[in-house]
Design a protein around this motif. Structure first.
Motif, PDB file in Angstrom:
ATOM      1  N   PHE A 156       0.834  -1.205   0.000  1.00 55.91           N
ATOM      2  CA  PHE A 156       0.000   0.000   0.000  1.00 55.91           C
ATOM      3  C   PHE A 156       0.869   1.256   0.000  1.00 55.91           C
ATOM      4  CE2 PHE A 156      -2.270   3.371   2.261  1.00 55.91           C
ATOM      5  CZ  PHE A 156      -3.473   3.418   1.554  1.00 55.91           C
ATOM      6  N   ALA A 157       1.953   1.215   0.758  1.00 54.48           N
ATOM      7  CA  ALA A 157       2.824   2.394   0.854  1.00 54.48           C
ATOM      8  C   ALA A 157       3.559   2.666  -0.452  1.00 54.48           C
ATOM      9  CB  ALA A 157       3.819   2.203   1.996  1.00 54.48           C
ATOM     10  N   GLN A 158       3.843   1.617  -1.212  1.00 54.26           N
ATOM     11  CA  GLN A 158       4.587   1.782  -2.464  1.00 54.26           C
ATOM     12  C   GLN A 158       3.711   2.291  -3.613  1.00 54.26           C
ATOM     13  OE1 GLN A 158       6.045  -2.285  -2.657  1.00 54.26           O
ATOM     14  NE2 GLN A 158       8.120  -1.619  -2.138  1.00 54.26           N
ATOM     15  N   LYS A 159       2.426   2.119  -3.487  1.00 58.96           N
ATOM     16  CA  LYS A 159       1.523   2.524  -4.568  1.00 58.96           C
ATOM     17  C   LYS A 159       1.254   4.024  -4.529  1.00 58.96           C
ATOM     18  CE  LYS A 159      -0.928  -1.916  -4.920  1.00 58.96           C
ATOM     19  NZ  LYS A 159      -2.237  -2.593  -4.857  1.00 58.96           N
ATOM     20  N   GLU A 160       0.984   4.589  -5.715  1.00 61.58           N
ATOM     21  CA  GLU A 160       0.604   5.994  -5.831  1.00 61.58           C
ATOM     22  C   GLU A 160      -0.898   6.134  -5.594  1.00 61.58           C
ATOM     23  OE1 GLU A 160       2.674   8.473  -6.311  1.00 61.58           O
ATOM     24  OE2 GLU A 160       4.482   7.242  -6.596  1.00 61.58           O
ATOM     25  N   SER A 216      -2.251  -2.399  -9.638  1.00 60.97           N
ATOM     26  CA  SER A 216      -0.930  -2.862  -9.193  1.00 60.97           C
ATOM     27  C   SER A 216       0.017  -1.692  -8.968  1.00 60.97           C
ATOM     28  CB  SER A 216      -0.344  -3.833 -10.219  1.00 60.97           C
ATOM     29  OG  SER A 216      -0.009  -3.166 -11.415  1.00 60.97           O
ATOM     30  N   PHE A 217      -0.325  -0.538  -9.528  1.00 57.81           N
ATOM     31  CA  PHE A 217       0.502   0.663  -9.366  1.00 57.81           C
ATOM     32  C   PHE A 217      -0.157   1.715  -8.474  1.00 57.81           C
ATOM     33  CE2 PHE A 217       2.121  -1.166 -13.281  1.00 57.81           C
ATOM     34  CZ  PHE A 217       3.496  -0.967 -13.177  1.00 57.81           C
ATOM     35  N   TYR A 218      -1.517   1.729  -8.466  1.00 65.33           N
ATOM     36  CA  TYR A 218      -2.230   2.802  -7.764  1.00 65.33           C
ATOM     37  C   TYR A 218      -3.322   2.225  -6.867  1.00 65.33           C
ATOM     38  CZ  TYR A 218      -0.184   5.250 -11.772  1.00 65.33           C
ATOM     39  OH  TYR A 218       0.674   5.714 -12.723  1.00 65.33           O
TER      40      TYR A 218
END
Length: 290
Positions: A156-160, A216-218
């Motif tokens: 969750f922290a890595q996603k925008e 997977s990105f956001y």
């Protein structure tokens, strides 16, 4: 001394002959008037017999062709009107096939043919053994099973934040078409920001694999400030604050709840005539039961 006689004077025997000829002609006219077809009936009968023999010949020829068609394999993408008639297809079924083919789409399986034309199972069982597809279609069915694309797993922290992505970023990073990227942004603006990743399902034309790639990105990080509405106590005006309800829908829900003295689950709304539960998972984001 000879007297001059008139040139128009007729001898008595000639007068009798003329009278007899006149009577005969009168009788002949009467016969022709009362029996006009008597002379043509035999000719008409001959013509009709000849015409019927031609019809019988054409019927036999059509029947023989029908036998040939029933025995010959064919590509279901190229069914003519006559062949469709021979196979027992209706005009509506043929029209659906022609409309599909005009879009430059192809029938590649028996299931495709059933889905496009809507033919009955009984007819499909008779004609499907005769379907002959191109070699590349047959070979594609024998190819290796498709492997699902694996997208990077991020925390969750890595996603925008999904509410901060621009249309250009959707196109360049995810690879969605420009009009789909614009639809995502417009839908997000109409909702005053996404409050859940589920709301990407509202975007028309966004495929499942594209949605999974986006998520997977956001993900939604900055939830909009929206206080959930108690559906059992809400007024029509409050229900209209839910982005998925218009005035008529809100009024029907209010009447249904009053009539049944409340609901214990959102799925009960499906009992309302014309109400679809297709978006109930997104609708429930804005509502509560107690």
């Amino acid at each position: 001394m000879k007297l001059n006689k008139s040139h128009f004077e007729i001898h008595r025997r000639f007068r009798n002959g003329i009278l007899l000829l006149t009577i005969l002609m009168f009788l002949l006219i009467l016969v022709l008037c009362f029996f006009p077809n008597s002379t043509n009936s035999s000719n008409n009968l001959v013509a009709l017999t000849k015409y019927q023999s031609q019809i019988d010949s054409l019927k036999n020829e059509a029947f023989n062709k029908k036998k040939e068609y029933n025995l010959r394999p064919f590509n279901p993408n190229f069914i003519t009107e006559y062949k469709g008639y021979v196979l027992g297809m209706s005009t509506d079924e043929l029209d659906r096939l022609y409309v599909y083919r005009k879009k430059e789409k192809w029938i590649n399986s028996v299931w495709d043919f059933k889905k496009v034309t809507g033919v009955s199972d009984s007819l499909l069982a008779v004609i499907s053994p005769l379907f002959k597809f191109p070699d590349w279609v047959q070979n594609s069915k024998k190819s290796k099973p498709y492997k699902k694309v694996q997208y990077p797993v991020k925390s969750f922290a890595q996603k925008e934040d999904l509410n901060g992505v621009t249309s250009k970023e959707f196109q360049e990073i995810i690879g969605v078409p420009d009009f789909i990227a614009d639809r995502i942004v417009k839908r997000r603006d109409r909702l005053n920001g996404f409050i859940s990743d589920l709301q990407l399902k509202d975007v028309v034309g966004l495929y499942e694999n594209q949605r999974k790639k986006i998520l997977s990105f956001y993900t939604v990080k900055t939830n909009t400030k929206f206080k959930k509405i108690n559906i059992n106590n809400a007024s029509v005006k409050e229900l209209m604050e839910v982005p998925y309800f218009d005035f008529e829908t809100a009024l029907e829900i209010k009447d249904f709840i009053d009539e049944h003295e409340g609901v214990s689950s959102f799925e009960e709304l499906g009992k309302i005539e014309g109400f679809s539960l297709e978006k109930i998972d997104r609708i429930a984001l804005y509502l509560e039961l107690n």
